[in-house]
Write a protein that holds these residues in place. Sequence first.
Motif, short mmCIF file in Angstrom:
data_model
loop_
_atom_site.label_atom_id
_atom_site.label_comp_id
_atom_site.label_asym_id
_atom_site.label_seq_id
_atom_site.Cartn_x
_atom_site.Cartn_y
_atom_site.Cartn_z
N SER A 32 0.85 -1.19 0.00
CA SER A 32 0.00 0.00 0.00
C SER A 32 0.89 1.24 0.00
O SER A 32 1.87 1.31 0.73
CB SER A 32 -0.93 0.00 1.22
OG SER A 32 -0.19 0.05 2.40
N GLN A 33 0.54 2.19 -0.86
CA GLN A 33 1.28 3.44 -0.89
C GLN A 33 0.58 4.42 0.03
O GLN A 33 -0.62 4.64 -0.06
CB GLN A 33 1.37 4.01 -2.29
CG GLN A 33 2.24 5.26 -2.32
CD GLN A 33 2.63 5.66 -3.71
OE1 GLN A 33 1.94 5.38 -4.66
NE2 GLN A 33 3.75 6.33 -3.83
N LYS A 34 1.37 5.01 0.91
CA LYS A 34 0.84 5.97 1.87
C LYS A 34 1.38 7.34 1.50
O LYS A 34 2.56 7.47 1.18
CB LYS A 34 1.24 5.59 3.28
CG LYS A 34 0.69 4.24 3.70
CD LYS A 34 1.03 3.93 5.13
CE LYS A 34 0.39 2.63 5.54
NZ LYS A 34 0.48 2.40 6.97
N GLN A 35 0.52 8.34 1.56
CA GLN A 35 0.95 9.70 1.23
C GLN A 35 0.42 10.66 2.29
O GLN A 35 -0.71 10.53 2.75
CB GLN A 35 0.41 10.12 -0.14
CG GLN A 35 0.84 11.53 -0.51
CD GLN A 35 0.58 11.84 -1.97
OE1 GLN A 35 0.67 10.98 -2.81
NE2 GLN A 35 0.26 13.08 -2.25
N PHE A 36 1.28 11.63 2.66
CA PHE A 36 0.93 12.58 3.70
C PHE A 36 1.36 13.98 3.27
O PHE A 36 2.28 14.15 2.48
CB PHE A 36 1.65 12.23 5.01
CG PHE A 36 1.30 10.87 5.52
CD1 PHE A 36 0.19 10.68 6.32
CD2 PHE A 36 2.07 9.77 5.17
CE1 PHE A 36 -0.14 9.42 6.78
CE2 PHE A 36 1.74 8.50 5.62
CZ PHE A 36 0.64 8.33 6.43
N ARG A 37 0.67 14.98 3.83
CA ARG A 37 1.03 16.38 3.57
C ARG A 37 1.29 17.06 4.90
O ARG A 37 0.52 16.95 5.84
CB ARG A 37 -0.09 17.11 2.85
CG ARG A 37 0.22 18.60 2.65
CD ARG A 37 -0.82 19.30 1.86
NE ARG A 37 -2.01 19.51 2.68
CZ ARG A 37 -2.96 20.37 2.39
NH1 ARG A 37 -2.90 21.07 1.28
NH2 ARG A 37 -3.99 20.50 3.17
N VAL A 38 2.40 17.78 4.95
CA VAL A 38 2.73 18.61 6.11
C VAL A 38 2.41 20.04 5.70
O VAL A 38 3.13 20.64 4.91
CB VAL A 38 4.21 18.47 6.50
CG1 VAL A 38 4.52 19.34 7.71
CG2 VAL A 38 4.56 17.02 6.77
N LEU A 39 1.32 20.56 6.21
CA LEU A 39 0.87 21.90 5.88
C LEU A 39 1.79 22.94 6.50
O LEU A 39 2.08 22.87 7.70
CB LEU A 39 -0.57 22.09 6.38
CG LEU A 39 -1.31 23.33 5.94
CD1 LEU A 39 -1.56 23.30 4.45
CD2 LEU A 39 -2.63 23.43 6.69
N ASP A 40 2.28 23.86 5.71
CA ASP A 40 3.17 24.93 6.15
C ASP A 40 4.39 24.36 6.91
O ASP A 40 4.60 24.62 8.08
CB ASP A 40 2.41 25.94 7.01
CG ASP A 40 3.13 27.28 7.09
OD1 ASP A 40 4.16 27.46 6.41
OD2 ASP A 40 2.66 28.15 7.85
N ALA A 41 5.17 23.58 6.18
CA ALA A 41 6.29 22.85 6.78
C ALA A 41 7.36 23.74 7.39
O ALA A 41 8.09 23.31 8.28
CB ALA A 41 6.93 21.94 5.71
N CYS A 42 7.48 24.98 6.92
CA CYS A 42 8.51 25.87 7.45
C CYS A 42 7.95 26.88 8.44
O CYS A 42 8.56 27.92 8.71
CB CYS A 42 9.21 26.59 6.29
SG CYS A 42 10.17 25.46 5.27
N SER A 43 6.80 26.59 9.01
CA SER A 43 6.17 27.48 9.98
C SER A 43 7.04 27.62 11.23
O SER A 43 7.71 26.70 11.66
CB SER A 43 4.81 26.90 10.39
OG SER A 43 4.28 27.59 11.50
N GLU A 44 6.98 28.80 11.81
CA GLU A 44 7.73 29.05 13.05
C GLU A 44 7.01 28.49 14.28
O GLU A 44 7.60 28.40 15.35
CB GLU A 44 7.97 30.56 13.23
CG GLU A 44 8.93 31.13 12.21
CD GLU A 44 10.32 30.52 12.30
OE1 GLU A 44 10.81 30.28 13.43
OE2 GLU A 44 10.91 30.26 11.24
N THR A 45 5.73 28.10 14.12
CA THR A 45 4.96 27.63 15.28
C THR A 45 4.47 26.20 15.15
O THR A 45 4.18 25.57 16.15
CB THR A 45 3.74 28.53 15.50
OG1 THR A 45 2.93 28.53 14.33
CG2 THR A 45 4.15 29.95 15.84
N GLN A 46 4.37 25.65 13.94
CA GLN A 46 3.83 24.31 13.76
C GLN A 46 4.95 23.29 13.57
O GLN A 46 6.03 23.63 13.11
CB GLN A 46 2.92 24.27 12.54
CG GLN A 46 1.71 25.15 12.64
CD GLN A 46 0.87 25.08 11.38
OE1 GLN A 46 1.03 24.18 10.57
NE2 GLN A 46 -0.03 26.02 11.22
#
Length: 181
Positions: free
Chosen positions: A163-177
């Motif tokens: 199974s191929q799994k895919q994920f997104r990291v929203l605003d990866a360069c955020s100073e708070t997340q």
Amino acid sequence: MIQKMRRIRLAVVVLVGLVLSACAADESLKTSATKSIPYPPPGYSHTVQTSDVTLYWNCARPDSAAVQVSGVAFNPWASQPVLFLELELVGVDSGERTVSEVGTKAPNIQLFTNQSTAFQLNLRPTGGETRFDLYYRYQFQDHGQGRMDASLAWDGPVLFAQSQKQFRVLDACSETQHRVR
């Protein structure tokens, strides 16, 4: 009879010596051994994890026209190897449209338990980006609910689908997340 046994012993000793000398001359074993990275790795400011992979990374601006994301991907506990890890950094504008992107594949095709691989993404923004999202995908054979058997109704082999799994990291360069704590 005794002379025949001596010849056999001599042949075995010569054969073992050849095998050992061939192993000693093989450089592939030396190059595949990589420096062990502690888990969690020090010096990274961002992290996310799934049940199979943990990513650590830093965002940098080496110059005004570049965004650099460099980090390490770990398989800290999964007993199955993580296969074909790919990462993509996407610049998104205020209208949620992709305006720039760059991708890479992890140098290690397989990540076994407690193994890691480094990655680096260098993006040249177009200037309209409001944030940078990090996508990552990999294949993983899950022996739990995600297991699918594909076989012929007769004496064919049983194949287990990856199974191929895919994920997104929203605003990866955020100073708070996504901050390492």
